[in-house]
Design an enzyme around this catalytic site. Structure first.
Site, PDB file in Angstrom:
ATOM      1  N   SER A   1      41.853  44.192  39.297  1.00 36.91           N
ATOM      2  CA  SER A   1      41.273  43.361  38.254  1.00 36.91           C
ATOM      3  C   SER A   1      39.766  43.446  38.388  1.00 36.91           C
ATOM      4  O   SER A   1      39.237  43.589  39.497  1.00 36.91           O
ATOM      5  CB  SER A   1      41.749  41.924  38.443  1.00 36.91           C
ATOM      6  OG  SER A   1      40.802  41.029  37.905  1.00 36.91           O
TER       7      SER A   1
ATOM      8  N   LYS B   1      43.795  41.251  43.218  1.00 30.43           N
ATOM      9  CA  LYS B   1      44.855  41.715  42.312  1.00 30.43           C
ATOM     10  C   LYS B   1      45.258  43.174  42.523  1.00 30.43           C
ATOM     11  O   LYS B   1      44.436  44.036  42.764  1.00 30.43           O
ATOM     12  CB  LYS B   1      44.416  41.545  40.850  1.00 30.43           C
ATOM     13  CG  LYS B   1      44.397  40.118  40.351  1.00 30.43           C
ATOM     14  CD  LYS B   1      45.747  39.414  40.422  1.00 30.43           C
ATOM     15  CE  LYS B   1      46.699  39.844  39.347  1.00 30.43           C
ATOM     16  NZ  LYS B   1      46.291  39.427  38.001  1.00 30.43           N
TER      17      LYS B   1
ATOM     18  N   GLU C   1      54.014  48.164  33.123  1.00 31.33           N
ATOM     19  CA  GLU C   1      53.749  47.332  31.938  1.00 31.33           C
ATOM     20  C   GLU C   1      53.497  48.197  30.704  1.00 31.33           C
ATOM     21  O   GLU C   1      53.984  47.907  29.611  1.00 31.33           O
ATOM     22  CB  GLU C   1      52.539  46.425  32.187  1.00 31.33           C
ATOM     23  CG  GLU C   1      52.829  45.337  33.211  1.00 31.33           C
ATOM     24  CD  GLU C   1      51.545  44.620  33.646  1.00 31.33           C
ATOM     25  OE1 GLU C   1      50.717  44.290  32.781  1.00 31.33           O
ATOM     26  OE2 GLU C   1      51.379  44.404  34.849  1.00 31.33           O
TER      27      GLU C   1
END
Ligand code: ARG
Length: 458
Positions: A277, A283, A290
């Site tokens: 991130s 992260k 996804e």
């Protein structure tokens, strides 16, 4: 660029209309197929004496040169051309003169484009099947490593019964095996060429459709010229098979995303297939999974576009059909891109066996086995089911697992309980005694791996 079709009309088309009409931006990717098919067409015409032999030879040489010039980058495809068919024919005529003008004898762009597309999609189908096979191979390898890894199996995303991770992975391998089957089915139905259908009604020339079909490795020419130029079933069938591939990859993605979450921590993806991130330093995101889940919608959209494009058009060719290419190309591009990252993402995924095992301890996934234990002692299943439901509530209140409840407590609930209940509800035992065909045991997983390997020739 001069148009092929300035006969009835002046060809003075409005620039916006001309650009709207153009398909070169997306059909130029079929240049190899278009040239190879034209070489075959010229050969058939010469063999049949429809054009002189020398003209056939001049066309062949000219087209071969164009082929290598495009391949080496010496010739760039003109983005102002209407489509790849016009471009190749015009370039040939520019290079070889009169002979080039003979190429389009006993042919129309209608049968030409329908054939080019089949040729192109045949290689795409084969390439995609090979990528699916790579993923199936990865799953077989991973499943062999994880054939004894006990995890909770889920229904409604609630812990249900114990399975092995190898069993879980092989479920996807089975889906992929059917996906390959669907693609090859579609390819085999697509194995007849429309070339020779001409615009729609065949031709007065003495063509040899079998010969031309054979030159391009089709098993036969199609039997109805109207159907030949109107049919795009093959694109729909392939797209439907691709939509299902994406459905499978999307479900798999969803699980990979869950498994890599802190809540599950069943697996962790390699850094090579994760992103970070820009603000949260901790992260590690499963973007590849996804994206695959997200891109599934595109392929469904491509399928809908194809079906809708076809449903209202009369026979034979209508310009609506130019819309077939972007849809089916996008579907193949998307599926191939997804498969290319999926196989190595799974191959490099680290499995957290301890957490899977720990999760299997909680959630009463041996409750069915406790009921089966009572059935073994003579209690009817429905009665046992009810009693075990009560025991689960009791344990849940006490914060205990079924294994942790004392024998005294059990005996208070039914005289059928004795010491041997504990081995009967041991999680490993519960998993490994499910020896029915297709079940989760290491032997069964091995048999499933063998089945997939045999089906796919791995
Ligand atoms: N670019 C056209 C397509 O992709 C080729 C066929 C054109 N045929 C015609 N009669 N206008 O469908």
């Amino acid at each position: 660029m001069a148009k092929l079709w300035t006969g009835r009309t002046s060809g003075n088309i409005d620039p916006a209309a001309e650009s709207y009409n153009r398909s070169i931006a997306f059909d130029s990717r079929m240049w190899r197929e278009d040239i190879e098919a034209s070489i075959a067409h010229a050969e058939m015409l010469a063999k049949q004496g429809i054009i002189p032999h020398e003209a056939g030879e001049t066309i062949r040489l000219g087209l071969s040169e164009i082929f290598s010039d495009i391949e080496t980058g010496k010739l760039t495809i003109d983005p102002e051309a209407e489509d790849i068919h016009s471009f190749v024919e015009a370039e040939l005529t520019r290079r070889v003169g009169e002979a080039g003008k003979m190429l389009h004898t006993a042919r129309s762009r209608n049968d030409q484009v329908a054939q080019d597309l089949r040729l192109y999609l045949r290689s795409e189908g084969i390439a995609t099947a090979a990528l699916i096979k790579d993923l199936a191979r990865t799953l077989c390898e991973k499943a062999a490593e994880e054939k004894s890894t006990v995890m909770p199996g889920y229904t409604h995303l609630q812990r249900a019964q114990p399975i092995t991770f190898g069993h879980h992975l092989m479920a996807y391998a089975m889906m992929l095996t059917r996906d390959i089957g669907r693609i090859s089915d579609a390819l085999s139905r697509m194995d007849e060429t429309p070339i020779g259908s001409c615009a729609l009604a065949g031709t007065t020339y003495d063509t040899d459709r079998y010969y031309e079909a054979g030159l391009l490795d089709f098993s036969a020419p199609c039997r109805n010229s109207l159907d030949g130029v109107s049919d795009r079933d093959f694109a729909v069938e392939l797209c439907s098979a691709l939509a299902l591939v994406m459905t499978h990859l999307s479900r798999f993605s969803e699980e990979v995303i869950l498994w890599s979450s802190w809540e599950f921590r069943f697996a962790s993806l390699s850094d090579a297939y994760s992103t970070g991130s820009s603000i949260m330093p901790q992260k590690k995101n499963p973007d590849m999974a996804e994206l695959t889940r997200g891109k599934t919608g595109r392929v469904y959209g491509d399928l809908m576009a194809l079906l809708t494009m076809l449903k209202g058009i009369p026979l034979a060719y209508n310009k609506d059909m130019q819309e077939d290419k972007e849809a089916i190309f996008d579907a193949f591009d998307t599926v191939k891109a997804a498969l290319r990252v999926f196989a190595p993402m799974i191959a490099t995924m680290r499995v957290n066996r301890e957490n899977m095992r720990r999760a299997a301890e909680k959630g009463f996934i041996n409750a069915t086995d406790l009921a089966d234990y009572l059935v073994g002692k003579g209690m009817p299943f429905r009665t046992a089911y009810k009693l075990v439901g009560e025991i689960v509530s009791l344990c849940s209140e006490k914060g205990l697992t079924l294994e942790e409840l004392s024998l005294d407590e059990y005996k208070k609930l039914s005289p059928l309980f004795s010491e041997d209940l504990y081995p009967a509800i041991d999680i490993e035992a519960c998993c490994f005694k499910r020896t029915s065909l297709g079940g989760p045991t290491p032997e069964s997983v091995e048999a499933q791996i063998e089945y997939v390997k045999e089906k796919l020739g791995l």
